[in-house]
Design an enzyme around this catalytic site. Structure first.
Site, PDB file in Angstrom:
ATOM      1  N   SER A   1       0.833  -1.198   0.000  1.00  0.00           N
ATOM      2  CA  SER A   1       0.000   0.000   0.000  1.00  0.00           C
ATOM      3  C   SER A   1       0.870   1.252   0.000  1.00  0.00           C
ATOM      4  CB  SER A   1      -0.959  -0.042   1.194  1.00  0.00           C
ATOM      5  OG  SER A   1      -1.884   1.030   1.167  1.00  0.00           O
TER       6      SER A   1
ATOM      7  N   HIS B   1      -8.189   1.629  -0.807  1.00  0.00           N
ATOM      8  CA  HIS B   1      -8.100   0.701  -1.946  1.00  0.00           C
ATOM      9  C   HIS B   1      -9.478   0.197  -2.375  1.00  0.00           C
ATOM     10  CE1 HIS B   1      -3.801   0.932  -1.602  1.00  0.00           C
ATOM     11  NE2 HIS B   1      -3.894   0.629  -0.329  1.00  0.00           N
TER      12      HIS B   1
END
Length: 298
Positions: free
Chosen positions: A85, A188
């Site tokens: 991430s 996300h």
């Protein structure tokens, strides 16, 4: 074969930076980077409480800066780089795609934009441990949730509204354990679409270089040879799932033997111990771990 990995949001804990400030030059480096990141990295890494460092606008710059600082302290030359991430920004800087200062400027924009996007709707994330993957994914579809992180080793993170997550808890997949995560929103997922636009506008001023070291992408776990391609993936990744399972599969295919997780380590090496059996791992949590890491890669 050595891979350095940078952790994502949720890896931080109160005071985790404190012992690292004893290393020569590290405090000065973080003080300078604080101006770029837009927050006092040293204060947030030492004296701030759990709720303060949970704030997306704080957590993301703090994670990227401390990953970069610990990599500098380690001084290793990896064969491969990857980040989970927001950790991808640290990995991109270490690979030479962007500078450390550009990574911190981008993460400042990313963090603030994601925090604003998270405030639009009450959203969150829940880790699902165990269960049959197909059944877990089917349950997420049933409740309108996104598999925001498919981490491998029996771990999937669901993202969506708090109501959707509550419904999943009431009808949890068989043989699965659900753990709500201490994050401020459904990262996300499509809830982060506005942050993608902000990232793209900020990244337009950057001319990325091609990676000097093999660099994996969260989008599909593949090695990305072009710097511009990797930055575009970084932008799109804000609202798309992280496929850490694919990253670990590629690491295995490439013959990785050793993994060192940058500060604040522990999460990704934990996944590797279950999903990449036989790989030697060290997580950088305190400066004492530097010796163990260097011994491993001699």
């Amino acid at each position: 074969m050595l891979v350095l990995v940078a952790p994502g949001q949720g890896a931080q804990s109160p005071g985790f930076l404190t012992p690292w400030l004893e290393l020569p030059g590290l405090a000065d480096r973080l003080a300078a980077w604080s101006d770029v990141a837009g927050i006092d990295l040293i204060a947030y890494g030492t004296t701030a409480g759990e709720d303060e460092i949970k704030d997306t606008a704080v957590a993301q710059p703090l994670l990227v800066a401390t990953a970069l600082a610990s990599a500098e302290a380690l001084g290793a030359s990896p064969d491969l780089l990857a980040g989970h991430s927001v950790g991808e920004l640290a990995a991109a800087a270490l690979a030479g795609v962007i500078s450390a200062e550009q990574a911190l400027d981008l993460v400042r924009v990313r963090a603030q934009a994601m925090a604003k996007a998270a405030a639009i709707t009450e959203t969150g994330m829940t880790a699902i441990l165990g269960g049959v993957e197909e059944e877990v994914l089917a349950a997420l579809r049933e409740h309108g949730l996104t598999p925001a992180n498919i981490n491998g080793a029996g771990q999937i993170v669901a993202g969506g509204t708090l109501e959707q997550l509550a419904a999943l808890k009431e009808q949890a997949p068989a043989r699965a354990r659900l753990i709500p995560l201490k994050v401020a929103g459904a990262f996300h997922t499509s809830h982060m679409a506005a942050a993608v636009t902000a990232m793209r506008e900020s990244a337009a001023a950057i001319t990325p270089a091609d990676p000097r070291v093999k660099l994996l992408s969260n989008a599909d776990g593949q090695v990305v040879a072009g710097g511009a391609d990797f930055v575009e993936r970084l932008i799109n990744q804000v609202s798309n799932p992280v496929r850490w399972d694919s990253c670990m599969a590629t690491m295995t295919e490439l013959g990785v033997t050793t993994m060192i997780e940058l500060l604040p380590g522990g999460t990704l090496t934990g996944l590797a111990k279950r999903g990449m059996r036989g790989v030697q791992t060290v997580a950088l949590k305190t400066p004492d771990d530097l010796d163990a890491a260097r011994e491993l890669i001699k």
